[in-house]
Design an enzyme around this catalytic site. Structure first.
Site, PDB file in Angstrom:
ATOM      1  N   GLU A 231     -10.197   2.524   1.124  1.00 27.34           N
ATOM      2  CA  GLU A 231      -9.231   1.441   1.272  1.00 27.34           C
ATOM      3  C   GLU A 231      -8.348   1.600   2.499  1.00 27.34           C
ATOM      4  OE1 GLU A 231      -7.262  -0.247  -2.124  1.00 27.34           O
ATOM      5  OE2 GLU A 231      -8.324   1.129  -3.460  1.00 27.34           O
TER       6      GLU A 231
ATOM      7  N   CYS B  24      -4.186  -6.802  -4.394  1.00 29.16           N
ATOM      8  CA  CYS B  24      -4.800  -5.640  -5.038  1.00 29.16           C
ATOM      9  C   CYS B  24      -5.353  -6.151  -6.360  1.00 29.16           C
ATOM     10  CB  CYS B  24      -3.790  -4.521  -5.270  1.00 29.16           C
ATOM     11  SG  CYS B  24      -4.439  -3.166  -6.274  1.00 29.16           S
TER      12      CYS B  24
ATOM     13  N   ASN C  87       0.829  -1.195   0.000  1.00 28.87           N
ATOM     14  CA  ASN C  87       0.000   0.000   0.000  1.00 28.87           C
ATOM     15  C   ASN C  87       0.870   1.254   0.000  1.00 28.87           C
ATOM     16  OD1 ASN C  87      -2.672  -1.206   0.202  1.00 28.87           O
ATOM     17  ND2 ASN C  87      -2.102  -1.816   2.283  1.00 28.87           N
TER      18      ASN C  87
ATOM     19  N   CYS D 113     -11.340  -0.115  -6.419  1.00 28.78           N
ATOM     20  CA  CYS D 113     -10.654  -1.135  -5.611  1.00 28.78           C
ATOM     21  C   CYS D 113     -11.103  -2.492  -6.130  1.00 28.78           C
ATOM     22  CB  CYS D 113     -11.004  -0.967  -4.133  1.00 28.78           C
ATOM     23  SG  CYS D 113     -10.404  -2.309  -3.077  1.00 28.78           S
ATOM     24  N   GLY D 114     -10.179  -3.244  -6.727  1.00 23.23           N
ATOM     25  CA  GLY D 114     -10.547  -4.521  -7.338  1.00 23.23           C
ATOM     26  C   GLY D 114     -11.069  -5.532  -6.345  1.00 23.23           C
TER      27      GLY D 114
END
EC number: 5.1.1.7
Length: 330
Positions: free
Chosen positions: A216, A76, A67, A225-226
């Site tokens: 997130e 991610c 991150n 955000c996947g």
């Protein structure tokens, strides 16, 4: 040895993909500092995170994700789209497999859009509504569609792992300030949320079409955000709103994607399909990233890819505007 960096994005969740393992370039104590500078949008390259990818040369690779604050994460999903696309191109393959921690992610080539936008589909690990490490403290078994004052005074929430931790609320109106406040509460209430979590609000727009935005953990509000998409898609089926195998159109501020679930026995494995766009590539001395910046570099921009995605997303933004969704870009 110079760092080879490619900036990619999936639904404008922009991720730096670096060749090699993190310890190929940095001593372990220096990784977080280097990642922080790379992700800094004033002093570095600017991104929502960094994937290090060690290519095994046979269509498989080992991957590590960090991150922007330098903390490590298991997944991610949007970054996996970019990392996988680079491997697909390098090996001229229809599918590749990336390993991270105990998980394996298959990334497959998908159809290119009429705008010329390259797409991939990522097979993600099974969602887990009863993770071994509880997302909500003292929760016994699954925590599905429940009220929890520490989360929100009136919104119901479901907890699940994908494999990183998520808290998902299906809402009837979208309030961005409310999402930020809720995500901040989760991040600052470790006695209730001991491992932290990404927080997503899901707004149904039409049958099999939703708007999702995620706050997130470690990054704050992002354009997409996947893993938040995958978690939200699973919650929709857990709540009986759509069949698992039904592809659902996902609209984020950063772009449009599709997601569905693959039932395997008593578990669901999400699939995330969407753009995997290259923005630019560059090389930089790793020692520069241990300083204070600003980072100077020379690279190659992929303007055709950037412009093709811009045309696609302008249509997405128009749909969101017509739906009355007020957004703040980040």
């Amino acid at each position: 040895m110079a760092l080879s960096i490619t900036k990619t994005h999936g639904s404008q969740n922009d991720i730096l993909v670096i060749d090699g393992a993190p310890t190929d370039h940095f001593a372990q104590p220096d990784i977080a500092r280097a990642v922080g500078l790379m992700c800094d949008r004033r002093r570095g390259f600017g991104s929502d995170g960094v994937y290090f990818v060690a290519d095994h040369g046979d269509g498989t690779a080992q991957a590590w994700f960090y991150n922007p604050d330098g903390s490590a994460a298991l997944l991610c999903g949007n970054g996996m789209r970019g990392a996988g696309r680079l491997l697909l191109d390098r090996h001229q393959a229809e599918s590749v497999v990336l390993h991270t921690g105990p998980y394996a992610f298959t990334v497959r080539a998908a159809d290119t859009t009429s705008h010329g936008v390259r797409q991939v589909a990522v097979d993600l690990p099974a969602v887990d509504f009863t993770p071994a490490e509880p997302i909500v403290a003292q929760a016994e078994g699954s925590f599905v569609d429940q009220l929890l004052p520490a989360f929100h005074p009136s919104r119901r929430v479901t907890a699940l792992a994908v494999p990183n931790s998520h808290l998902v609320s299906v809402v009837d109106t979208y309030d961005e300030a409310d999402l930020v406040a809720t995500g901040t509460r989760v991040a600052t209430t470790p006695d209730v949320f001991p491992i932290g979590a990404n927080v997503s609000f899901v707004l149904p727009l039409a049958p099999a079409e939703v708007f999702i935005r995620t706050f997130e953990r470690g990054a704050g509000l992002t354009l997409s955000c996947g893993s938040g998409v995958a978690a939200s898609r699973a919650v929709l089926s857990r709540l009986g709103q759509v069949a698992p195998e039904q592809p659902v159109v996902i609209r984020n501020p950063g772009g449009i994607a599709r997601s569905w679930l693959q039932p395997e026995g008593d578990v669901w494995r999400p699939v995330l399909e969407g753009n995997a766009t290259k923005v630019y590539s560059a090389q930089v001395d790793p020692q520069v990233l241990l300083g204070d910046g600003p980072v100077e570099y020379v690279g190659e921009a992929y303007l055709d890819e950037v412009n093709a995605f811009a045309a696609l997303n302008s249509e997405n933004r128009k749909v969101l505007q017509e739906a009355g969704i007020s957004l703040t870009d980040v």
